[in-house]
Scaffold this active site. Structure first.
Site, PDB file in Angstrom:
ATOM      1  N   ASP A 125       0.906  -1.251   0.149  1.00  0.00           N
ATOM      2  CA  ASP A 125       0.012  -0.126   0.106  1.00  0.00           C
ATOM      3  C   ASP A 125       0.981   1.215   0.215  1.00  0.00           C
ATOM      4  O   ASP A 125       1.980   1.325   0.409  1.00  0.00           O
ATOM      5  CB  ASP A 125      -0.712   0.145   1.206  1.00  0.00           C
ATOM      6  CG  ASP A 125      -1.957  -1.031   1.416  1.00  0.00           C
ATOM      7  OD1 ASP A 125      -2.112  -1.586   0.338  1.00  0.00           O
ATOM      8  OD2 ASP A 125      -2.542  -1.022   2.285  1.00  0.00           O
ATOM      9  N   ARG A 176      -1.644  -0.293  -8.090  1.00  0.00           N
ATOM     10  CA  ARG A 176      -2.820   0.200  -7.761  1.00  0.00           C
ATOM     11  C   ARG A 176      -2.850   1.652  -7.947  1.00  0.00           C
ATOM     12  O   ARG A 176      -2.137   2.260  -7.268  1.00  0.00           O
ATOM     13  CB  ARG A 176      -3.292  -0.138  -6.199  1.00  0.00           C
ATOM     14  CG  ARG A 176      -4.543   0.215  -5.900  1.00  0.00           C
ATOM     15  CD  ARG A 176      -4.813   0.200  -4.335  1.00  0.00           C
ATOM     16  NE  ARG A 176      -4.792  -1.182  -3.871  1.00  0.00           N
ATOM     17  CZ  ARG A 176      -4.259  -1.488  -2.644  1.00  0.00           C
ATOM     18  NH1 ARG A 176      -3.655  -0.752  -2.108  1.00  0.00           N
ATOM     19  NH2 ARG A 176      -4.093  -2.813  -2.472  1.00  0.00           N
TER      20      ARG A 176
HETATM   21  C1  LIG Z   1      -8.990  -0.975  -3.042  1.00  0.00           C
HETATM   22  C2  LIG Z   1      -8.424   0.357  -2.639  1.00  0.00           C
HETATM   23  C3  LIG Z   1      -7.288   0.500  -1.964  1.00  0.00           C
HETATM   24  C4  LIG Z   1      -6.773   1.736  -1.619  1.00  0.00           C
HETATM   25  N1  LIG Z   1      -5.508   1.712  -1.027  1.00  0.00           N
HETATM   26  C5  LIG Z   1      -5.003   3.029  -0.780  1.00  0.00           C
HETATM   27  C6  LIG Z   1      -3.393   3.248  -0.523  1.00  0.00           C
HETATM   28  O1  LIG Z   1      -2.788   2.380  -0.512  1.00  0.00           O
HETATM   29  N2  LIG Z   1      -3.299   4.496  -0.302  1.00  0.00           N
HETATM   30  C7  LIG Z   1      -4.157   5.616  -0.272  1.00  0.00           C
HETATM   31  O2  LIG Z   1      -3.647   6.648   0.186  1.00  0.00           O
HETATM   32  N3  LIG Z   1      -5.333   5.538  -0.577  1.00  0.00           N
HETATM   33  C8  LIG Z   1      -5.825   4.236  -0.807  1.00  0.00           C
HETATM   34  N4  LIG Z   1      -7.300   4.086  -1.048  1.00  0.00           N
HETATM   35  C9  LIG Z   1      -8.121   5.106  -0.727  1.00  0.00           C
HETATM   36  C10 LIG Z   1      -8.203   5.961  -1.853  1.00  0.00           C
HETATM   37  O3  LIG Z   1      -7.021   6.995  -2.272  1.00  0.00           O
HETATM   38  C11 LIG Z   1      -9.417   7.044  -1.741  1.00  0.00           C
HETATM   39  O4  LIG Z   1      -9.138   8.037  -0.637  1.00  0.00           O
HETATM   40  C12 LIG Z   1     -10.836   6.673  -1.757  1.00  0.00           C
HETATM   41  O5  LIG Z   1     -10.901   5.382  -2.410  1.00  0.00           O
HETATM   42  C13 LIG Z   1     -11.866   7.512  -2.092  1.00  0.00           C
HETATM   43  O6  LIG Z   1     -11.811   8.075  -3.300  1.00  0.00           O
HETATM   44  P1  LIG Z   1     -12.822   7.457  -4.548  1.00  0.00           P
HETATM   45  O7  LIG Z   1     -12.010   7.454  -5.792  1.00  0.00           O
HETATM   46  O8  LIG Z   1     -13.583   6.359  -4.034  1.00  0.00           O
HETATM   47  O9  LIG Z   1     -13.440   8.780  -4.756  1.00  0.00           O
HETATM   48  P2  LIG Z   1     -14.528   9.457  -3.984  1.00  0.00           P
HETATM   49  O10 LIG Z   1     -15.187  10.691  -4.870  1.00  0.00           O
HETATM   50  O11 LIG Z   1     -13.730   9.973  -2.537  1.00  0.00           O
HETATM   51  O12 LIG Z   1     -15.572   8.715  -3.588  1.00  0.00           O
HETATM   52  C14 LIG Z   1     -16.667   8.065  -4.299  1.00  0.00           C
HETATM   53  C15 LIG Z   1     -17.916   7.675  -3.459  1.00  0.00           C
HETATM   54  O13 LIG Z   1     -17.308   6.563  -2.568  1.00  0.00           O
HETATM   55  C16 LIG Z   1     -17.556   6.864  -1.437  1.00  0.00           C
HETATM   56  N5  LIG Z   1     -16.608   6.359  -0.485  1.00  0.00           N
HETATM   57  C17 LIG Z   1     -15.323   6.545  -1.050  1.00  0.00           C
HETATM   58  N6  LIG Z   1     -14.497   5.992   0.051  1.00  0.00           N
HETATM   59  C18 LIG Z   1     -15.105   5.684   0.884  1.00  0.00           C
HETATM   60  C19 LIG Z   1     -14.653   5.314   2.183  1.00  0.00           C
HETATM   61  N7  LIG Z   1     -13.603   4.876   2.586  1.00  0.00           N
HETATM   62  N8  LIG Z   1     -15.998   4.814   3.026  1.00  0.00           N
HETATM   63  C20 LIG Z   1     -17.250   5.170   2.951  1.00  0.00           C
HETATM   64  N9  LIG Z   1     -17.656   5.781   1.671  1.00  0.00           N
HETATM   65  C21 LIG Z   1     -16.492   6.125   0.537  1.00  0.00           C
HETATM   66  C22 LIG Z   1     -17.892   8.479  -1.334  1.00  0.00           C
HETATM   67  O14 LIG Z   1     -18.714   8.643  -0.159  1.00  0.00           O
HETATM   68  C23 LIG Z   1     -18.564   8.763  -2.574  1.00  0.00           C
HETATM   69  O15 LIG Z   1     -19.731   8.357  -2.585  1.00  0.00           O
HETATM   70  C24 LIG Z   1      -7.794   2.843  -1.678  1.00  0.00           C
HETATM   71  C25 LIG Z   1      -9.062   2.716  -2.021  1.00  0.00           C
HETATM   72  C26 LIG Z   1      -9.417   1.768  -2.493  1.00  0.00           C
HETATM   73  C27 LIG Z   1     -10.522   1.500  -3.077  1.00  0.00           C
END
Ligand SMILES: Cc1cc2nc3c(=O)[nH]c(=O)nc-3n(C[C@H](O)[C@H](O)[C@H](O)COP(=O)(O)OP(=O)(O)OC[C@H]3O[C@@H](n4cnc5c(N)ncnc54)[C@H](O)[C@@H]3O)c2cc1C
Length: 300
Positions: A125, A176
């Site tokens: 990660d 990722r």
């Molecule tokens: C499989 C996976 C692995 C990840 N690994 C990392 C990593 O290694 N390092 C890192 O910095 N970040 C990581 N992230 C988090 C990522 O960087 C974002 O902060 C997070 O996914 C929110 O961004 P989004 O692209 O989903 O868009 P957004 O516009 O933020 O979200 C889109 C929609 O999804 C919902 N949503 C998104 N995330 C969440 C949540 N956590 N809980 C509840 N609702 C949510 C929002 O409410 C919104 O409706 C990971 C995310 C995923 C999906």
């Protein structure tokens, strides 16, 4: 993330664990490895791939880092014995990155060795920007030994396009791509949502141009639509990329993608550190935080 949401979630942290667990449940497989493996089996049955993550970060002692290694070794055996479609994800600060780089490399090397023995892929990660250089250095060291290791990259960081090129130079890249979850200064990170989306797509394009494999980790439907348009334009087959989502988030979206024939991998967090992780999830979703708070305060 507003001040009020932060305050509400900090208050939530004072409620008993049993109450918080009622709301955390969709996002966490459970406190134990067996709970994680059960969740993984159910997702596999429904057609999803999985990646398993033992909750925990910022380990403050060598003892805790060694415990985390022991957990991951057991996880690798558990996945292999269950015969499921899963890989492992880990955080370097959980392995002691802020204590010693060399010992972290040795620890992660042991986990990588166990994954190799069991034919499992291991992903590192990406954490806050103070760890980015060390994370990519460690990745490149392991990548020089085997291709069954990947890393993650954040679209909000301005440096990421340069980094992705360097990471591709280290050998075919399985990465990722996510937006990024940590609070970073505007000097180093984009804050405009559209700019972050554009950088996400640029990173994806770069990886594909260089023959790599992008894992598109997002629940943002606009971003997913744009990624799908690029996938179509390039006439990619479903084994050339995957989508990734967090357990309990974007369930309808993931179902639509699976039905359309795309690979979707679910990130399954489990472990005893579930409370801190859940509170962080609530902070990212103000509607959920307000809903939980209202329900907790309702007379029974
Ligand atoms: C499989 C996976 C692995 C990840 N690994 C990392 C990593 O290694 N390092 C890192 O910095 N970040 C990581 N992230 C988090 C990522 O960087 C974002 O902060 C997070 O996914 C929110 O961004 P989004 O692209 O989903 O868009 P957004 O516009 O933020 O979200 C889109 C929609 O999804 C919902 N949503 C998104 N995330 C969440 C949540 N956590 N809980 C509840 N609702 C949510 C929002 O409410 C919104 O409706 C990971 C995310 C995923 C999906």
């Amino acid at each position: 993330m507003s001040l009020i949401t932060n305050l509400l979630v900090d208050l939530l942290g004072l409620f008993p664990d049993g109450l918080i667990w009622r709301f955390a449940r969709p996002y966490i497989a459970g406190p134990s490895l067996s709970a994680g493996l059960l969740s993984q089996a159910a997702l596999n049955k429904a057609g999803y791939l999985a990646t398993m993550d033992l909750l925990g970060e910022d380990t403050l002692s060598d003892g805790d880092a060694e415990n985390a290694v022991a957990h991951y070794l057991a996880l690798a055996t558990g996945i292999a014995e269950s015969g499921s479609q899963a890989n492992v994800s880990l955080k370097l600060t959980q392995m002691g990155l802020n204590l010693s780089y060399d010992q972290t490399l040795a620890r992660v090397g042991r986990i990588h060795g166990a994954c190799l023995d069991q034919d499992l892929f291991m992903r590192i990660d990406i954490e806050d920007s103070s760890t980015t250089d060390r994370t990519f250095d460690l990745y490149k060291t392991l990548r020089s030994q085997s291709a069954t290791v990947g890393v993650a990259i954040q679209a909000y960081l301005k440096r990421s396009l340069a980094d992705i090129s360097d990471l591709c130079d280290a050998g075919s890249l399985n990465v990722r791509i996510c937006k990024g979850i940590y609070r970073e200064s505007p000097e180093i990170a984009y804050t405009d949502r559209q700019q972050i989306r554009e950088n996400f797509l640029a990173l994806m394009g770069h990886v594909l141009d260089r023959g790599g494999y992008p894992a598109l980790a997002t629940h943002d439907d606009r971003l997913i639509d744009a990624a799908l348009a690029d996938i179509k334009k390039r006439a990619l087959t479903p084994d050339q990329y995957e989508f990734q989502m967090l357990l309990g988030v974007g369930d309808k979206l993931r179902e639509t993608l699976i039905r359309a024939g795309h690979r979707v991998r679910i990130y399954i967090p489990y472990g005893e550190a579930w409370k801190a992780y859940s509170l962080r999830r609530f902070k990212e979703n103000p509607t959920l935080a307000y809903y939980i708070f209202k329900n907790l305060l309702r007379p029974i």
